[in-house]
Motif scaffolding. Structure first.
Motif, PDB file in Angstrom:
ATOM      1  N   LYS A  42       9.765  49.163  -8.779  1.00  0.00           N
ATOM      2  CA  LYS A  42      10.202  48.685  -7.461  1.00  0.00           C
ATOM      3  C   LYS A  42       9.262  47.596  -6.968  1.00  0.00           C
ATOM      4  O   LYS A  42       8.058  47.643  -7.231  1.00  0.00           O
ATOM      5  CB  LYS A  42      10.245  49.845  -6.463  1.00  0.00           C
ATOM      6  CG  LYS A  42      11.122  51.012  -6.913  1.00  0.00           C
ATOM      7  CD  LYS A  42      10.989  52.178  -5.972  1.00  0.00           C
ATOM      8  CE  LYS A  42      11.733  53.402  -6.502  1.00  0.00           C
ATOM      9  NZ  LYS A  42      11.039  54.020  -7.658  1.00  0.00           N
ATOM     10  N   TYR A  43       9.816  46.638  -6.255  1.00  0.00           N
ATOM     11  CA  TYR A  43       9.047  45.491  -5.739  1.00  0.00           C
ATOM     12  C   TYR A  43       7.801  45.933  -5.004  1.00  0.00           C
ATOM     13  O   TYR A  43       6.694  45.443  -5.239  1.00  0.00           O
ATOM     14  CB  TYR A  43       9.952  44.663  -4.827  1.00  0.00           C
ATOM     15  CG  TYR A  43       9.235  43.618  -3.998  1.00  0.00           C
ATOM     16  CD1 TYR A  43       8.842  42.410  -4.557  1.00  0.00           C
ATOM     17  CD2 TYR A  43       8.956  43.858  -2.651  1.00  0.00           C
ATOM     18  CE1 TYR A  43       8.187  41.452  -3.792  1.00  0.00           C
ATOM     19  CE2 TYR A  43       8.303  42.907  -1.878  1.00  0.00           C
ATOM     20  CZ  TYR A  43       7.919  41.714  -2.454  1.00  0.00           C
ATOM     21  OH  TYR A  43       7.265  40.775  -1.697  1.00  0.00           O
ATOM     22  N   TRP A  44       7.958  46.895  -4.068  1.00  0.00           N
ATOM     23  CA  TRP A  44       6.840  47.283  -3.224  1.00  0.00           C
ATOM     24  C   TRP A  44       5.735  47.987  -4.014  1.00  0.00           C
ATOM     25  O   TRP A  44       4.570  47.911  -3.660  1.00  0.00           O
ATOM     26  CB  TRP A  44       7.325  48.157  -2.069  1.00  0.00           C
ATOM     27  CG  TRP A  44       8.240  49.284  -2.469  1.00  0.00           C
ATOM     28  CD1 TRP A  44       7.887  50.540  -2.838  1.00  0.00           C
ATOM     29  CD2 TRP A  44       9.664  49.223  -2.528  1.00  0.00           C
ATOM     30  NE1 TRP A  44       8.990  51.285  -3.145  1.00  0.00           N
ATOM     31  CE2 TRP A  44      10.116  50.506  -2.956  1.00  0.00           C
ATOM     32  CE3 TRP A  44      10.609  48.227  -2.259  1.00  0.00           C
ATOM     33  CZ2 TRP A  44      11.461  50.813  -3.130  1.00  0.00           C
ATOM     34  CZ3 TRP A  44      11.949  48.537  -2.434  1.00  0.00           C
ATOM     35  CH2 TRP A  44      12.372  49.810  -2.862  1.00  0.00           C
ATOM     36  N   ASP A  45       6.121  48.664  -5.114  1.00  0.00           N
ATOM     37  CA  ASP A  45       5.108  49.289  -5.959  1.00  0.00           C
ATOM     38  C   ASP A  45       4.396  48.247  -6.816  1.00  0.00           C
ATOM     39  O   ASP A  45       3.182  48.303  -7.012  1.00  0.00           O
ATOM     40  CB  ASP A  45       5.750  50.337  -6.883  1.00  0.00           C
ATOM     41  CG  ASP A  45       6.214  51.561  -6.121  1.00  0.00           C
ATOM     42  OD1 ASP A  45       5.609  51.863  -5.067  1.00  0.00           O
ATOM     43  OD2 ASP A  45       7.172  52.219  -6.566  1.00  0.00           O
ATOM     44  N   TYR A  46       5.182  47.292  -7.325  1.00  0.00           N
ATOM     45  CA  TYR A  46       4.609  46.279  -8.218  1.00  0.00           C
ATOM     46  C   TYR A  46       3.520  45.465  -7.535  1.00  0.00           C
ATOM     47  O   TYR A  46       2.473  45.192  -8.123  1.00  0.00           O
ATOM     48  CB  TYR A  46       5.719  45.354  -8.726  1.00  0.00           C
ATOM     49  CG  TYR A  46       5.216  44.265  -9.638  1.00  0.00           C
ATOM     50  CD1 TYR A  46       4.619  44.571 -10.854  1.00  0.00           C
ATOM     51  CD2 TYR A  46       5.347  42.920  -9.272  1.00  0.00           C
ATOM     52  CE1 TYR A  46       4.151  43.561 -11.687  1.00  0.00           C
ATOM     53  CE2 TYR A  46       4.883  41.908 -10.107  1.00  0.00           C
ATOM     54  CZ  TYR A  46       4.282  42.236 -11.306  1.00  0.00           C
ATOM     55  OH  TYR A  46       3.812  41.247 -12.134  1.00  0.00           O
ATOM     56  N   ILE A  47       3.742  45.061  -6.279  1.00  0.00           N
ATOM     57  CA  ILE A  47       2.736  44.239  -5.586  1.00  0.00           C
ATOM     58  C   ILE A  47       1.837  45.076  -4.666  1.00  0.00           C
ATOM     59  O   ILE A  47       1.057  44.524  -3.905  1.00  0.00           O
ATOM     60  CB  ILE A  47       3.378  43.092  -4.779  1.00  0.00           C
ATOM     61  CG1 ILE A  47       4.216  43.641  -3.617  1.00  0.00           C
ATOM     62  CG2 ILE A  47       4.190  42.175  -5.673  1.00  0.00           C
ATOM     63  CD1 ILE A  47       4.581  42.564  -2.608  1.00  0.00           C
ATOM     64  N   ASN A  48       1.953  46.408  -4.786  1.00  0.00           N
ATOM     65  CA  ASN A  48       1.133  47.291  -3.951  1.00  0.00           C
ATOM     66  C   ASN A  48       1.243  46.922  -2.470  1.00  0.00           C
ATOM     67  O   ASN A  48       0.230  46.750  -1.773  1.00  0.00           O
ATOM     68  CB  ASN A  48      -0.332  47.249  -4.396  1.00  0.00           C
ATOM     69  CG  ASN A  48      -0.526  47.883  -5.751  1.00  0.00           C
ATOM     70  OD1 ASN A  48      -0.155  49.029  -5.969  1.00  0.00           O
ATOM     71  ND2 ASN A  48      -1.085  47.141  -6.682  1.00  0.00           N
ATOM     72  N   LEU A  53      -0.634  45.722   3.073  1.00  0.00           N
ATOM     73  CA  LEU A  53      -0.403  45.672   4.519  1.00  0.00           C
ATOM     74  C   LEU A  53      -1.342  46.594   5.296  1.00  0.00           C
ATOM     75  O   LEU A  53      -1.403  46.524   6.521  1.00  0.00           O
ATOM     76  CB  LEU A  53       1.058  46.030   4.830  1.00  0.00           C
ATOM     77  CG  LEU A  53       2.106  45.092   4.239  1.00  0.00           C
ATOM     78  CD1 LEU A  53       3.510  45.533   4.642  1.00  0.00           C
ATOM     79  CD2 LEU A  53       1.867  43.651   4.677  1.00  0.00           C
ATOM     80  N   GLY A  54      -2.070  47.425   4.563  1.00  0.00           N
ATOM     81  CA  GLY A  54      -3.030  48.303   5.223  1.00  0.00           C
ATOM     82  C   GLY A  54      -4.451  47.790   5.187  1.00  0.00           C
ATOM     83  O   GLY A  54      -5.388  48.469   5.629  1.00  0.00           O
ATOM     84  N   LEU A  55      -4.632  46.573   4.684  1.00  0.00           N
ATOM     85  CA  LEU A  55      -5.981  46.013   4.541  1.00  0.00           C
ATOM     86  C   LEU A  55      -6.498  45.337   5.810  1.00  0.00           C
ATOM     87  O   LEU A  55      -7.643  44.908   5.849  1.00  0.00           O
ATOM     88  CB  LEU A  55      -6.001  44.992   3.393  1.00  0.00           C
ATOM     89  CG  LEU A  55      -5.816  45.568   1.986  1.00  0.00           C
ATOM     90  CD1 LEU A  55      -5.727  44.445   0.959  1.00  0.00           C
ATOM     91  CD2 LEU A  55      -6.956  46.520   1.633  1.00  0.00           C
ATOM     92  N   GLN A  56      -5.662  45.215   6.825  1.00  0.00           N
ATOM     93  CA  GLN A  56      -6.076  44.543   8.057  1.00  0.00           C
ATOM     94  C   GLN A  56      -6.614  45.590   9.038  1.00  0.00           C
ATOM     95  O   GLN A  56      -5.866  46.450   9.490  1.00  0.00           O
ATOM     96  CB  GLN A  56      -4.909  43.785   8.701  1.00  0.00           C
ATOM     97  CG  GLN A  56      -4.355  42.663   7.852  1.00  0.00           C
ATOM     98  CD  GLN A  56      -3.490  43.153   6.709  1.00  0.00           C
ATOM     99  OE1 GLN A  56      -2.662  44.033   6.890  1.00  0.00           O
ATOM    100  NE2 GLN A  56      -3.675  42.589   5.525  1.00  0.00           N
ATOM    101  N   GLN A  57      -7.885  45.491   9.350  1.00  0.00           N
ATOM    102  CA  GLN A  57      -8.522  46.467  10.231  1.00  0.00           C
ATOM    103  C   GLN A  57      -9.333  45.746  11.307  1.00  0.00           C
ATOM    104  O   GLN A  57     -10.546  45.548  11.169  1.00  0.00           O
ATOM    105  CB  GLN A  57      -9.409  47.411   9.420  1.00  0.00           C
ATOM    106  CG  GLN A  57      -8.624  48.191   8.381  1.00  0.00           C
ATOM    107  CD  GLN A  57      -9.500  49.029   7.481  1.00  0.00           C
ATOM    108  OE1 GLN A  57     -10.602  49.420   7.852  1.00  0.00           O
ATOM    109  NE2 GLN A  57      -9.011  49.330   6.284  1.00  0.00           N
TER     110      GLN A  57
END
Length: 320
Positions: A42-48, A53-57
């Motif tokens: 799946k697209y979202w799994d392939y590009i993690n 999207l959780g890297l912004q803190q």
């Protein structure tokens, strides 16, 4: 279904797979079972995507800090792509002007996108928000982009990255360590009043200096400037490569720093004094190309062009 009913192309590929796995001492049928049982990609799994999207803190509640973080992350991804192309060029067998030129075009396209996209930083945040949330970022600074320094080191001889006021102090016998100690970016990370190294620079050197020196040693004969001088200078068919090298020089050493300069002026210039950048870097003296005079490929420019380094950018802005 027998073999006659199976497409011959599929049969040929199966035979090639059998040969491949036999050479590895592996059983091909086990790998085919793996394909059979594996779930669809799946697209979202392939590009993690979820991880990305959780890297912004953000460190504050100011909404525009999110823009600031995301844009810098995008920038680092572009730098990673540029370094990926540089490694391919440096590992390739030369001369091969076509390969060099095409990969360099990719790098230039990355930098062109970055230069055009910097309007996100210049016009995409409220000034008052930025001046407040930036105080939570100290002593970090965009100055601390290690990947960008790797691009510079992989592009040219280290002497061309030495502060221009100090270049005459060195000769062909100067060591990499000596040249690195005088590299231009260190001047931009000194305290405005005392002239001492900022904490920003000290932390940066602690993390990256050893790797930078090692990279400079490794690319002594394979940086872009040396590759051009050894294999392509004056050779027929290398005109396109020369133009791409010149384009790279302008994008990396004029357009990119001046895009930053415009942003710094918008956010940090205030009468009667200028506000220091995050980390205390001296942006007024560090960003304008005419002060640094960093040129990756000096032999590709006339004396007049070097003397007026950065002037084309000013003329372009006036024309717009």
């Amino acid at each position: 279904m027998n073999n006659s009913e199976i497409d011959q192309d599929i049969i040929d590929r199966i035979k090639k797979l059998e040969e491949k796995y036999a050479a590895m001492g592996q059983d091909m049928s086990s790998y085919l079972d793996g394909l059979l049982y594996a779930d669809y990609l799946k697209y979202w799994d392939y590009i993690n995507l979820d991880s990305l999207l959780g890297l912004q803190q953000p460190k504050t509640d100011f909404p525009d800090e999110m823009i600031f973080i995301i844009y810098h992350q995008i920038t680092e991804l572009y730098f990673k792509m540029a370094l990926w192309e540089m490694k391919q060029i440096q590992a390739h067998k030369h001369p091969d002007a076509n390969f060099f030129t095409e990969r360099l075009k990719r790098i230039n396209n990355y930098f062109e996108h970055l230069c055009h996209s910097f309007v996100i930083m210049t016009d995409g945040m409220e000034r008052e928000q930025f001046l407040k949330f930036r105080m939570s970022l100290l002593p970090s600074s965009g100055f601390q982009s290690g990947q960008y320094r790797m691009i510079e080191i992989g592009a040219t001889d280290l002497i061309n990255l030495v502060n221009k006021t100090k270049r005459d102090e060195f000769d062909d016998y100067s060591s990499i360590d000596q040249l690195y100690d005088a590299i231009y970016w260190k001047t931009g990370a000194t305290e405005l009043k005392s002239g001492k190294k900022t904490l920003t620079l000290e932390q940066f050197e602690e993390k990256y200096s050893k790797g930078f020196v090692q990279l400079a040693e490794e690319t002594k004969s394979t940086n872009f400037y040396q590759l051009y001088l050894k294999h392509y200078q004056g050779k027929k068919g290398s005109e396109a490569l020369k133009e791409e090298l010149r384009r790279f020089d302008l994008l990396a050493n004029v357009d990119w720093p001046l895009a930053h300069y415009r942003s710094a002026v918008r956010y940090l210039q205030r009468d009667p004094i200028d506000i220091a950048a995050t980390g205390g870097t001296n942006w007024q003296k560090y960003l304008p190309p005419r002060f640094q005079g960093i040129i990756f490929f000096p032999q590709l420019w006339t004396e007049e062009e070097q003397k007026e380094w950065g002037k084309h950018w000013v003329l372009k802005q006036l024309a717009q």
